[in-house]
Scaffold this motif. Structure first.
Motif, mmCIF file in Angstrom:
data_model
loop_
_atom_site.group_PDB
_atom_site.id
_atom_site.type_symbol
_atom_site.label_atom_id
_atom_site.label_comp_id
_atom_site.label_asym_id
_atom_site.label_seq_id
_atom_site.Cartn_x
_atom_site.Cartn_y
_atom_site.Cartn_z
ATOM 1 N N GLN A 31 0.808 -1.223 0.000
ATOM 2 C CA GLN A 31 0.000 0.000 0.000
ATOM 3 C C GLN A 31 0.840 1.272 0.000
ATOM 4 O OE1 GLN A 31 -3.530 -0.271 2.398
ATOM 5 N NE2 GLN A 31 -3.013 1.622 3.411
ATOM 6 N N SER A 32 2.016 1.187 0.607
ATOM 7 C CA SER A 32 2.815 2.395 0.780
ATOM 8 C C SER A 32 4.224 2.128 0.267
ATOM 9 C CB SER A 32 2.885 2.787 2.256
ATOM 10 O OG SER A 32 1.593 2.839 2.814
ATOM 11 N N PHE A 33 4.797 3.149 -0.348
ATOM 12 C CA PHE A 33 6.089 2.974 -1.017
ATOM 13 C C PHE A 33 6.985 4.162 -0.684
ATOM 14 C CE2 PHE A 33 4.318 -0.474 -3.435
ATOM 15 C CZ PHE A 33 2.969 -0.164 -3.444
ATOM 16 N N PHE A 34 8.228 3.863 -0.409
ATOM 17 C CA PHE A 34 9.121 4.898 0.091
ATOM 18 C C PHE A 34 10.471 4.823 -0.621
ATOM 19 C CE2 PHE A 34 6.258 5.499 3.617
ATOM 20 C CZ PHE A 34 5.726 4.243 3.825
ATOM 21 N N TRP A 35 11.059 5.974 -0.765
ATOM 22 C CA TRP A 35 12.442 6.039 -1.248
ATOM 23 C C TRP A 35 13.300 6.697 -0.173
ATOM 24 C CZ3 TRP A 35 14.615 3.655 -5.225
ATOM 25 C CH2 TRP A 35 13.796 3.201 -6.272
ATOM 26 N N TYR A 36 14.411 6.021 0.138
ATOM 27 C CA TYR A 36 15.363 6.534 1.102
ATOM 28 C C TYR A 36 16.717 6.693 0.422
ATOM 29 C CZ TYR A 36 12.120 5.392 4.903
ATOM 30 O OH TYR A 36 11.030 5.338 5.738
ATOM 31 N N ARG A 37 17.467 7.636 0.907
ATOM 32 C CA ARG A 37 18.840 7.842 0.436
ATOM 33 C C ARG A 37 19.775 7.525 1.587
ATOM 34 N NH1 ARG A 37 19.732 13.692 -1.553
ATOM 35 N NH2 ARG A 37 19.433 14.133 0.659
ATOM 36 N N GLN A 38 20.834 6.796 1.303
ATOM 37 C CA GLN A 38 21.795 6.456 2.339
ATOM 38 C C GLN A 38 23.201 6.760 1.849
ATOM 39 O OE1 GLN A 38 22.000 2.312 3.654
ATOM 40 N NE2 GLN A 38 22.731 2.937 5.665
ATOM 41 N N TYR A 39 23.849 7.681 2.542
ATOM 42 C CA TYR A 39 25.248 7.952 2.269
ATOM 43 C C TYR A 39 26.084 6.925 3.019
ATOM 44 C CZ TYR A 39 23.793 12.466 0.346
ATOM 45 O OH TYR A 39 23.214 13.446 -0.423
ATOM 46 N N SER A 40 27.263 6.686 2.525
ATOM 47 C CA SER A 40 28.136 5.687 3.109
ATOM 48 C C SER A 40 28.398 5.980 4.590
ATOM 49 C CB SER A 40 29.462 5.655 2.341
ATOM 50 O OG SER A 40 30.321 4.679 2.871
ATOM 51 N N GLY A 41 28.158 5.003 5.424
ATOM 52 C CA GLY A 41 28.414 5.162 6.850
ATOM 53 C C GLY A 41 27.334 5.891 7.616
ATOM 54 N N LYS A 42 26.270 6.273 6.928
ATOM 55 C CA LYS A 42 25.175 6.994 7.578
ATOM 56 C C LYS A 42 23.901 6.163 7.519
ATOM 57 C CE LYS A 42 27.683 10.722 8.133
ATOM 58 N NZ LYS A 42 28.090 11.160 9.498
ATOM 59 N N SER A 43 22.902 6.577 8.292
ATOM 60 C CA SER A 43 21.634 5.870 8.252
ATOM 61 C C SER A 43 20.757 6.449 7.138
ATOM 62 C CB SER A 43 20.926 5.956 9.603
ATOM 63 O OG SER A 43 20.566 7.276 9.885
#
Lengths: 111, 115
Positions: A31-43
């Motif tokens: 039902q729900s869709f998300f995009w996340y960005r993750q830099y190296s070493g970060k959450s």
């Protein structure tokens, strides 16, 4: 078949170009869709979420959802070197608190 | 977006000791929080779902006696890695959502090194 699939990349695009990131999912009840960005070493940090079929725009980012084809994509316009990161697609099945993540696509924006 | 604070950001401990990691939702109440671990260049692996006032739900293959989770209030969940070993060295991340099918927000992560 994995529940959420993404091409691991790396996807390399020149600065100023459009980066297109794709994600497919297996649970039709999602039902729900998300995009996340993750830099190296970060959450991970949330970029966008989308619930309905179609496009959703926020600044340089556009999320596209096609439930019939079970894919969701993220377009990044005017890509910048600072956009270089791993982009994670996440899907939340209907009625749950769970988030199922793809393995992420590594994006490199070349200056 | 909502703020989730995780502490400590880095910890080095000796093999055999226990380490506690805290996860707080600062500006919203989180009925459910999630704990992940991530090895270098790999994706997030869900370890457990933490429910306020009840026992955590662990994913298959995760030892509940080794990774103790407590969700004592609507704003705080803790993960304790007991009798840590070098293979437990990893990046541990918590997240919290405001409700079913809504976006989840992540803490800053804790890099655990067991020597």
């Amino acid at each position: 078949q994995k529940e959420v699939e993404q091409n691991s990349g790396p996807l390399s695009v020149p600065e100023g170009a459009i980066a297109s990131l794709n994600c497919t999912y297996s649970d039709r009840g999602s039902q729900s869709f998300f995009w996340y960005r993750q830099y190296s070493g970060k959450s991970p940090e949330l970029i966008m979420f989308i619930y309905s079929n179609g496009d959703k725009e926020d600044g340089r980012f556009t999320a596209q959802l096609n439930k019939a084809s079970q894919y969701v994509s993220l377009l990044i316009r005017d890509s910048q070197p600072s956009d270089s990161a791993t982009y994670l697609c996440a899907v939340s099945p209907s009625g749950t608190y769970k988030y199922i993540f793809g393995t992420g696509t590594r994006l490199k924006v070349l200056a | 977006g909502a703020v989730v604070s995780q502490h400590p950001s880095r910890v080095i401990c000796k093999s055999g000791t226990s380490v506690k990691i805290e996860c707080r939702s600062l500006d919203f109440q989180a009925t459910t929080m999630f704990w992940y671990r991530q090895f270098p260049k790999q994706s997030l692996m869900l370890m457990a779902t933490s429910n306020e006032g009840s026992k955590a739900t662990y994913e298959q293959g995760v030892e509940k006696d080794k990774f103790l989770i407590n969700h004592a209030s609507l704003t705080l969940s803790t993960l304790t890695v007991t009798s840590a070993h070098p293979e437990d060295s990893s990046f541990y991340i918590c997240s919290a959502g405001r409700g079913a099918n809504t976006e989840a927000f992540f803490g800053q992560g804790t890099r655990l090194t067991v020597v």
